[in-house]
Design a protein around this motif. Structure first.
Motif, PDB file in Angstrom:
ATOM      1  N   LEU A 167      -2.524   6.510  -2.187  1.00 57.86           N
ATOM      2  CA  LEU A 167      -3.924   5.590  -2.026  1.00 57.86           C
ATOM      3  C   LEU A 167      -4.928   5.527  -2.958  1.00 57.86           C
ATOM      4  O   LEU A 167      -5.211   4.900  -3.225  1.00 57.86           O
ATOM      5  CB  LEU A 167      -4.352   5.190  -0.749  1.00 57.86           C
ATOM      6  CG  LEU A 167      -3.361   4.712   0.091  1.00 57.86           C
ATOM      7  CD1 LEU A 167      -3.913   4.978   1.361  1.00 57.86           C
ATOM      8  CD2 LEU A 167      -3.130   2.979   0.214  1.00 57.86           C
ATOM      9  N   ALA A 187       1.178  -0.889  -0.413  1.00 59.81           N
ATOM     10  CA  ALA A 187      -0.390  -0.236  -0.328  1.00 59.81           C
ATOM     11  C   ALA A 187       1.050   1.269   0.285  1.00 59.81           C
ATOM     12  O   ALA A 187       1.453   1.416   0.442  1.00 59.81           O
ATOM     13  CB  ALA A 187      -0.814   0.326   0.925  1.00 59.81           C
ATOM     14  N   SER A 218      -7.691  -1.531  -1.604  1.00 63.85           N
ATOM     15  CA  SER A 218      -7.200  -1.441  -0.334  1.00 63.85           C
ATOM     16  C   SER A 218      -7.568  -2.338   0.752  1.00 63.85           C
ATOM     17  O   SER A 218      -8.456  -2.850   1.572  1.00 63.85           O
ATOM     18  CB  SER A 218      -6.921   0.196   0.048  1.00 63.85           C
ATOM     19  OG  SER A 218      -6.065   0.734   1.271  1.00 63.85           O
TER      20      SER A 218
END
Length: 386
Positions: free
Chosen positions: A220, A213, A230
């Motif tokens: 993101l 991530a 995610s």
């Protein structure tokens, strides 16, 4: 192609070059097939202006995307502009305007993505170093995070096909599943940086991919636009790693994940995500016994309890899991004698020493353990022990 056609094209481009402002304001010109190209066999053909991003204008000038230089001999799959009509050295007003009309003063990000996409379709990106591929990703991510992004959903879809992503545990490849038909169950997950990578090569067999991530909200969002899902630490363990991989890991990989979860779970405050992880561990058979059978933590007994060592010898936790008992205890490992077990163990012990004139040292230890549990279980003073 007949020479008369090329003569007509020269006149057309000379006219357009003399009316540049009008041409730029009216997008109808984009539909005109007036860009003369040729393939590697010198066969000439016409391409619409709107397809100009597939064209290579300067055969002798390498292009740069980010910090990576793309050499002319890597332009497989692109159309080569006819230098008879659009010469580079010396250039003409016609050639300069055509280049500006099609490509602008420099390649836009959308054009850069398209360029890499076309090159990759001809497997030419394989010739780039791993470092260069990572630089392509960094360039587009950094541009997006700096709010210089001009990419469309179609551009992001093309980006997914490029082998520029660091896929865990140690590959640089595309985010696609690699099949011609596509896999509707195929998912790319972004996972927190603290997640151990041990054994995640087994994800290949699940038709999924993991990437790290990004660390900030803009990064993101960039990953989200790429279709990357995610996941938090609890989510990735509950949905993928524990139910699908725990009983397939080699011991060293399983041990690494359990040690991580033990530290994580014992530090984490009680919440629904923590509870979900613990519940998932309780329901998975991942502890392998000597006979090869996998069992759940709740099917075993903690050898730290003397009474279990005495009366549950066939169901004790294997020794290599001893250091994981803090986690396994909250996941169902029996570590405290229940009232029912107490009476059962007391009965066994009484029968064992019934006809002996003197108890052995081990039997005395068992008696003390029974007495300790009698106090812990807080039996009433008037309980019938007969």
């Amino acid at each position: 192609m007949k020479s008369g056609t090329e003569h007509w094209l020269r006149l057309t481009w000379d006219f357009l070059a003399s009316h540049q402002q009008t041409v730029k304001e009216h997008r109808v010109f984009e539909k005109l097939s007036i860009i003369l190209c040729e393939d590697r066999k010198n066969k000439k053909f016409l391409v619409p202006i709107s397809e100009g991003t597939k064209c290579v204008f300067d055969q002798h000038r390498n292009l740069k995307i980010g910090s990576v230089e793309i050499k002319t001999d890597q332009f497989h799959g692109l159309y080569q502009i006819s230098y008879d009509l659009f010469p580079s050295h010396p250039s003409t007003e016609r050639a300069n305007f055509a280049r500006q009309l099609v490509m602008g003063s420099e390649l836009s990000q959308s054009q850069q993505v398209h360029l890499l996409h076309v090159i990759n379709k001809n497997n030419t990106l394989d010739s780039f170093s791993t470092s260069s591929k990572k630089q392509f990703y960094k360039y587009f991510r950094d541009s997006f995070c700096a709010r210089n992004n001009c990419l469309t959903p179609s551009d992001f879809q093309k980006l997914r096909t490029l082998p520029i992503f660091e896929v865990l545990p140690s590959a640089v490849e595309s985010l696609e599943d690699g099949s011609s038909s596509g896999n509707s169950l195929f998912t790319v997950y972004s996972v927190p940086v603290e997640l151990p990578l041990d054994g995640l090569n087994l994800v290949r067999s699940l038709a999924d991919k993991f990437v790290r991530a990004e660390k900030d909200s803009a990064g993101l969002k960039f990953q989200k636009n790429l279709g990357i899902v995610s996941q938090t630490v609890p989510q990735i363990y509950v949905e993928r790693i524990i139910p699908l991989l725990f009983n397939r890991f080699e011991w060293k990989d399983l041990n690494r994940h359990l040690e991580f979860l033990q530290d994580y779970m014992l530090l984490e405050k009680e919440n629904w995500e923590r509870d979900a992880v613990l519940k998932c561990i309780r329901n998975v058979e991942f502890i392998q016994l000597g006979n090869g059978i996998f069992v759940k933590p709740s099917e075993l007994f903690d050898p730290g309890c003397l009474l279990y060592r005495k009366f549950k010898t066939q169901f004790l936790l294997p020794q290599k899991f001893y250091h994981l008992r803090p986690l396994l205890r909250i996941c169902g490992l029996s570590h405290q004698v229940t009232r029912e077990e107490f009476w059962s163990f007391a009965g066994y012990h009484a029968a064992e020493v019934l006809n002996q004139t003197q108890a052995s040292r081990k039997q005395l230890k068992v008696f003390k353990a029974l007495l300790s549990n009698f106090v812990r279980l807080k039996f009433r003073a008037d309980v019938d022990l007969s």
